[in-house]
Design a protein around this motif. Structure first.
Motif, short mmCIF file in Angstrom:
data_model
loop_
_atom_site.label_atom_id
_atom_site.label_comp_id
_atom_site.label_asym_id
_atom_site.label_seq_id
_atom_site.Cartn_x
_atom_site.Cartn_y
_atom_site.Cartn_z
N THR A 186 -2.53 15.13 33.26
CA THR A 186 -1.53 15.11 32.20
C THR A 186 -1.27 13.66 31.81
OG1 THR A 186 -0.51 17.10 33.14
CG2 THR A 186 0.81 15.82 31.57
N VAL A 187 -1.34 13.36 30.51
CA VAL A 187 -1.23 11.97 30.06
C VAL A 187 -0.09 11.85 29.06
CG1 VAL A 187 -2.41 10.04 28.93
CG2 VAL A 187 -3.72 11.64 30.37
N VAL A 188 0.80 10.87 29.29
CA VAL A 188 1.83 10.50 28.33
C VAL A 188 1.48 9.09 27.85
CG1 VAL A 188 4.29 10.07 27.93
CG2 VAL A 188 3.56 11.91 29.48
N LEU A 189 1.25 8.97 26.56
CA LEU A 189 0.73 7.73 25.97
C LEU A 189 1.73 7.17 24.97
CD1 LEU A 189 -1.62 5.74 25.19
CD2 LEU A 189 -2.36 7.49 23.56
N THR A 190 2.22 5.95 25.22
CA THR A 190 2.99 5.24 24.20
C THR A 190 2.10 4.15 23.64
OG1 THR A 190 3.98 3.40 25.45
CG2 THR A 190 4.99 5.57 25.71
N THR A 191 2.09 4.01 22.32
CA THR A 191 1.21 3.04 21.69
C THR A 191 1.69 2.77 20.27
OG1 THR A 191 -1.08 2.56 21.06
CG2 THR A 191 -0.37 4.84 20.91
N HIS A 192 1.35 1.58 19.76
CA HIS A 192 1.54 1.28 18.34
C HIS A 192 0.23 1.43 17.57
CE1 HIS A 192 5.31 -0.71 19.71
NE2 HIS A 192 5.73 -0.31 18.54
N ASP A 193 -0.86 1.66 18.30
CA ASP A 193 -2.17 1.81 17.67
C ASP A 193 -2.41 3.30 17.42
OD1 ASP A 193 -4.81 1.88 16.90
OD2 ASP A 193 -5.45 0.33 18.30
N LEU A 194 -2.24 3.71 16.18
CA LEU A 194 -2.35 5.14 15.88
C LEU A 194 -3.78 5.64 15.98
CD1 LEU A 194 0.21 5.52 12.98
CD2 LEU A 194 0.48 6.06 15.40
N ALA A 195 -4.76 4.73 16.04
CA ALA A 195 -6.13 5.16 16.30
C ALA A 195 -6.23 5.75 17.70
CB ALA A 195 -7.09 3.99 16.13
N ASP A 196 -5.44 5.23 18.67
CA ASP A 196 -5.40 5.82 20.00
C ASP A 196 -4.93 7.27 19.92
OD1 ASP A 196 -6.07 3.33 20.99
OD2 ASP A 196 -4.06 2.83 21.68
N VAL A 197 -3.89 7.48 19.15
CA VAL A 197 -3.29 8.82 19.04
C VAL A 197 -4.27 9.79 18.38
CG1 VAL A 197 -1.37 10.13 18.07
CG2 VAL A 197 -1.00 7.80 18.91
N GLU A 198 -4.88 9.37 17.29
CA GLU A 198 -5.80 10.25 16.57
C GLU A 198 -7.03 10.58 17.42
OE1 GLU A 198 -5.11 9.28 11.90
OE2 GLU A 198 -6.04 7.68 13.08
N ALA A 199 -7.44 9.64 18.28
CA ALA A 199 -8.61 9.88 19.12
C ALA A 199 -8.31 10.78 20.31
CB ALA A 199 -9.17 8.54 19.61
N LEU A 200 -7.06 10.79 20.79
CA LEU A 200 -6.77 11.41 22.08
C LEU A 200 -5.79 12.58 22.03
CD1 LEU A 200 -6.38 8.10 24.13
CD2 LEU A 200 -8.24 9.75 24.36
N CYS A 201 -4.84 12.55 21.13
CA CYS A 201 -3.69 13.46 21.21
C CYS A 201 -3.79 14.59 20.20
CB CYS A 201 -2.38 12.70 20.98
SG CYS A 201 -2.14 11.28 22.07
N GLU A 202 -3.36 15.78 20.64
CA GLU A 202 -3.16 16.89 19.71
C GLU A 202 -1.67 17.07 19.40
OE1 GLU A 202 -4.97 20.40 21.21
OE2 GLU A 202 -7.01 19.64 21.00
N ARG A 203 -0.83 16.49 20.25
CA ARG A 203 0.62 16.62 20.08
C ARG A 203 1.26 15.25 20.16
NH1 ARG A 203 4.47 18.99 24.84
NH2 ARG A 203 6.52 18.50 23.93
N ILE A 204 2.27 15.02 19.34
CA ILE A 204 3.02 13.77 19.40
C ILE A 204 4.52 14.05 19.41
CG2 ILE A 204 1.23 12.34 18.34
CD1 ILE A 204 2.70 12.52 15.72
N ILE A 205 5.25 13.16 20.05
CA ILE A 205 6.71 13.16 20.03
C ILE A 205 7.12 11.85 19.39
CG2 ILE A 205 8.82 13.22 21.40
CD1 ILE A 205 7.24 14.70 23.57
N LEU A 206 7.81 11.93 18.25
CA LEU A 206 8.30 10.74 17.56
C LEU A 206 9.74 10.50 17.96
CD1 LEU A 206 7.01 11.19 13.89
CD2 LEU A 206 5.97 9.89 15.74
N ILE A 207 10.04 9.24 18.32
CA ILE A 207 11.38 8.89 18.74
C ILE A 207 11.83 7.66 17.96
CG2 ILE A 207 10.48 7.53 20.67
CD1 ILE A 207 12.97 8.27 22.26
#
Length: 308
Positions: A207-228
């Protein structure tokens, strides 16, 4: 795997006021200034998910991660990580999670990387045979062989980040927290980190929780995001649903024969060939393109609306 309910963290510090010699603290009156970093956050993360936990600077992302790891104690609310309350059972929680803070290393600065990894194995009581197998797997996935004998202080940023990832996963924790793992890395190093995260999740259902400012990381890895933002959750769901709900309209960009460029907003449901035909009937066209909304533009729009 992770359950968070009404999580709040308020930081307090003694109030200061301006005196003849500069700022002074009110030590006698016991006045305090308070700042709410996390404000009633709730979410659940299932085993094997990779979730992007996103927000601007100061939104409360790192504070949340530090409470999940047990480094910080919440002001109020509930956290359960693999059935444990992190700050009440810090040692057991630490053995169940791997943590990488992109701007802080857990490696020993003056030691060769291999010695740092051996120390991590000792700290987490990893049996010798299991350590050897885990180390070989980390070397294969992260390409560590060429710099295992190099002191950490002499590693490049990308090499050090790969070493930190190896240290975080050497004892096979079921949960991995990554706080800005690709910050400052070049394109090749970022790709290596992303591939490692994806492969670790695929092989071990980590299970991975990823915080990042690089949205390429998110698009490559995540199917779900939590915006805060400002300590509160603005959105929790899939990337595709987010883009569908909040994306700005698509645009048709037309380069005319006289070198003028015109941009047309494509109304929802309007056939693109119809719009192109209408433009072509009125203007000689040299070239055209369609600009699709991307994740960055969507998130920027959400934060702008939140500010308003």
């Amino acid at each position: 795997m992770i359950r968070v309910e009404s999580l709040t963290k308020v930081f307090r510090r003694p109030h200061t006021f301006s005196g003849p010699l500069g700022p002074l603290r009110t030590l006698l009156t016991r006045r305090y200034d308070e700042r709410t970093a996390v404000d009633g956050v709730s979410f659940e993360i299932s085993a094997g998910e990779i979730v992007g936990y996103l927000g601007p600077n100061g939104a409360g992302k790192s504070t949340t991660v530090k409470m999940l790891t047990g480094i910080l104690t919440p002001t109020s609310g509930l956290i359960e990580v693999d059935g444990r309350v992190p700050w009440r059972d810090r040692e057991a929680n630490a053995r169940a999670v791997g943590v990488v803070f992109g701007q802080r290393s857990q490696l020993w600065w003056d030691l060769p990387l291999i010695d740092s990894l051996r120390l991590v194995g000792d700290l987490y009581d990893v049996p010798a045979a299991r350590f050897t197998g885990s180390l070989r797997r980390m070397c294969d996935l992260l390409g560590l062989d060429d710099f295992l004998q190099t002191p950490v202080r002499q590693l490049s940023l990308g090499q050090r980040m790969r070493g930190d990832l190896a240290a975080a996963m050497l004892y096979d924790p079921p949960i991995l927290y990554l706080d800005e793992p690709t910050v400052g890395l070049d394109v090749m190093a970022k790709q290596a980190v992303r591939e490692f995260i994806a492969e670790t999740n695929r092989l071990g259902r980590t299970t991975v929780v990823l915080t990042t400012h690089d949205l390429a990381d998110v698009e490559a890895l995540c199917e779900r995001i939590i915006l805060i933002d400002k300590g509160r959750v603005l959105y929790d769901g899939g990337i595709d649903d987010l883009v569908t709900a909040y994306a700005p309209p698509r645009r048709l960009v037309v380069e005319l024969a006289d070198d003028e460029t015109r941009t047309f907003e494509i109304a929802a449901g309007r056939p693109i060939p119809e719009l192109i035909a209408q433009v072509a009937a009125e203007h000689p066209i040299r070239d055209l393109s369609i600009r699709e909304p991307d994740l960055e533009s969507v998130i920027t729009r959400i934060y702008a609306e939140s500010e308003r």
